[in-house]
Design an enzyme around this catalytic site. Structure first.
Site, PDB file in Angstrom:
ATOM      1  CG  HIS A  63      -1.937   0.959   1.363  1.00  0.00           C
ATOM      2  ND1 HIS A  63      -1.710   2.263   1.726  1.00  0.00           N
ATOM      3  CD2 HIS A  63      -3.272   0.847   1.155  1.00  0.00           C
ATOM      4  CE1 HIS A  63      -2.865   2.915   1.741  1.00  0.00           C
ATOM      5  NE2 HIS A  63      -3.828   2.085   1.384  1.00  0.00           N
TER       6      HIS A  63
ATOM      7  CG  ASP B 143       0.467  -2.814   6.125  1.00  0.00           C
ATOM      8  OD1 ASP B 143      -0.514  -2.934   6.891  1.00  0.00           O
ATOM      9  OD2 ASP B 143       0.402  -2.225   5.024  1.00  0.00           O
TER      10      ASP B 143
ATOM     11  CD  GLN C 209      -6.880  -4.502   3.837  1.00  0.00           C
ATOM     12  OE1 GLN C 209      -7.889  -5.174   4.063  1.00  0.00           O
ATOM     13  NE2 GLN C 209      -6.958  -3.220   3.540  1.00  0.00           N
TER      14      GLN C 209
ATOM     15  CE  LYS D 277      -7.428  -0.576   5.984  1.00  0.00           C
ATOM     16  NZ  LYS D 277      -8.257   0.192   5.106  1.00  0.00           N
TER      17      LYS D 277
ATOM     18  CB  CYS E  71      -3.721   3.320  -1.634  1.00  0.00           C
ATOM     19  SG  CYS E  71      -4.814   4.686  -1.306  1.00  0.00           S
TER      20      CYS E  71
END
Lengths: 406, 152
Positions: free
Chosen positions: A123, A200, A203, A226, A364
């Site tokens: 991202h 990261d 998600q 999220k 993104c």
């Protein structure tokens, strides 16, 4: 035990609105998830019964607010299986968490010629902070490519990982492809080369259990919104030994032990990294979100979402010409696709007529779009409250798109 | 709530998207500019030819890639600018902008928009207004000698 989707859907009022006179189908969960009632309720109690600042007052309400705020820190510690709650830093979200590491760790400990390794499927929030750092410090950014299924080229990763690599910053699950990267294995390889690893997990947290001790990552970032929680709050996990030696990111109240005009001494972890009044209500809401998702359980979530992925992958093949972008063996229920001759934005507008919310654009992740030679994709990203009947409605809507753009 | 099929994707727009007019480069163009919509990835290049300063536009064209709305808008724009003076272009630019923002209603407000009125429903789709305006901003950038135009 199977997931009781019908009952779960009752917990999410937002699933029951209509769009264009049709029941909403919400397939934009990778952008943000809906929130169960308990989140707004927990935040409302704070706002209506014990509004006050944290870590300051000795009055009843402040103590209550502090206990709720710190209570969430304990919940996040358990959620991530961190060794210590002081390893949990509240931020505004994944982006701020990554920037914190880039500014605090990167500026202080990285030097000219050091290499930072990321992947082609990051991202923008895991690209730009490192580019800014490289520009400032003269570090070099290296990029692990992926194949046309959207899987990282592991041999390329091993080749790019050298003694010069000081930091690997890698996405656990891709927002635009759905790919689950083999981060545990990559962390081990990076550590063997002496590099630190930031994961990261934006998600990941809503779909898979994350265990930072099992992964052995040095840093891990995610956002509350999220994870069925509020916007405006996120988490940075960091190993205490690292966080302790890092300088503060922001200066201000709460992050100090003492201030004189001659010298200021900084507070201990985690407060050193939480300058100013934090997002108290949102942190409390995040605590409620973690309670909610754990009450369903990741084992059941994973099994159910995989069944949605399999069903969706098959169902979308009924749309003539449709091509899935991101077909990794290991992936979550993210269905990115293109329809030749129809731009993603036109698809987005037309399926919206049918009450279906999907994301269209570059998500993104412009380098991912470049890899596949497309300006944009349409993306249906699913969660455990979605159903196969909703997937059928998307397929019908896409067949109607083909009528407009034959 | 407005239905995009009746308000936005009218036959004229679908047809111009499929067979865009003046979809070519103008060798020796006197003006040209590139337009980007960073949010969508839409990318257009607009070419204009004016025989001598102050005379009418004798040719205008575009190339590039984008959604149906941006392509149809660019195509329709090229068909309505040929033979126009700079002043007439300014009037059309202004009227088109008021149209797509919902400030000009072609059935009751005086205008010279002609078939450009097909975009009269787009203001019901705020996220798509920029798609229709990209080519116009790019064309104006070309005339103003601005090389790169972005809308977002």
């Amino acid at each position: 035990m199977d997931l009781d989707v019908k009952r779960i859907r009752q917990d999410f009022p937002n699933l029951h609105v209509s769009v264009h006179g049709k029941p909403l189908v919400y397939f934009d969960n990778a952008a943000t998830t809906f929130k169960p009632c308990s989140i707004a309720a927990a935040m409302a109690v704070y706002y209506q019964k014990y509004t006050s600042n944290v870590h300051r007052g000795i009055h009843e309400l402040s103590e209550k607010a502090t206990a709720a705020y710190e209570g969430t820190r304990g919940k996040v510690q358990g959620f991530l299986n961190a060794r210590d709650s002081q390893e949990i830093i509240f931020t505004r979200g994944t982006t701020e968490s990554i920037n914190l590491v880039a500014y605090s760790y990167g500026r202080h400990f990285l030097k000219k010629g050091d290499e930072i390794l990321i992947s082609e499927m990051e991202h923008h929030s895991n690209i730009v902070p490192w580019q800014m750092l490289c520009e400032e410090k003269g570090c070099v950014l290296k990029v692990i490519p992926f194949n046309d299924q959207g899987e990282l080229l592991y041999e390329e990763f091993e080749r790019l990982l050298t003694a010069k690599t000081k930091l690997l910053s890698i996405v656990y699950i891709s927002n635009s492809l759905g790919t689950i990267n083999p981060v545990k294995k990559m962390i081990k390889a990076a550590h063997a080369r002496g590099a630190l690893v930031l994961v990261d997990a934006a998600q990941t947290v809503g779909h898979r259990r994350v265990d930072v001790q099992d992964l052995d990552c040095d840093f891990l970032a995610f956002s509350g919104h999220k994870l069925f929680g509020p916007t405006g709050v996120g988490v940075l996990y960091g190993k205490a030994a690292l966080l302790n030696k890092m300088p503060p990111f922001h200066g201000g109240g709460d992050m100090i032990s003492s201030v004189t005009f001659e010298k200021t001494t900084y507070n201990t972890l985690p407060y050193k990294f939480e300058a100013g009044t934090p997002a108290v209500a949102e942190v409390i809401g995040l605590g409620a979100a973690i309670d909610y998702v754990l009450s369903i359980g990741f084992e059941r979530i994973e099994v159910y979402e995989q069944s949605l992925l399999e069903y969706g992958t098959r169902a979308l093949q009924k749309v003539p010409g449709l091509k899935l972008i991101g077909t990794a063996k290991e992936k979550v229920a993210v269905l990115s696709f293109i329809l030749p001759g129809v731009h993603a934005h036109d698809i987005g507008t037309l399926v919206n007529d049918e009450g279906i919310a999907i994301r269209t654009g570059h998500h993104c992740t412009q380098p991912v779009m470049k890899h596949f030679g497309v300006p944009a994709t349409s993306r249906a990203s699913l969660s455990f409250y979605n159903t196969t009947a909703e997937i059928d409605r998307l397929v019908e809507a896409l067949l109607k798109v083909k009528e407009v753009f034959p | 709530m407005y239905d995009s099929r009746s308000e936005l994707y009218q036959q004229v727009i679908i047809e111009h998207n499929q067979s865009p007019r003046n979809f070519r480069k103008i060798p020796g163009a006197t003006h040209d500019a590139e337009g980007y919509n960073p949010l969508c990835g839409d990318h257009l290049h607009v070419y204009v030819h004016v025989q001598e300063p102050g005379s009418v536009i004798d040719d205008v064209s575009f190339e590039g890639d984008g959604c149906a709305i941006s392509k149809a808008s660019a195509s329709l724009m090229t068909t309505s600018l040929k033979g126009k003076t700079r002043q007439e272009v300014e009037v059309l630019f202004d009227q088109f902008h008021r149209l797509i923002k919902g400030e000009l209603h072609p059935d009751k407000d005086p205008n010279v928009l002609g078939k450009l009125s097909v975009f009269s429903g787009i203001w019901h789709f705020p996220a798509r207004v920029k798609c229709a305006s990209l080519s116009w901003h790019t064309m104006k950038g070309a005339l103003d000698k601005v090389k790169t135009v972005t809308t977002e």
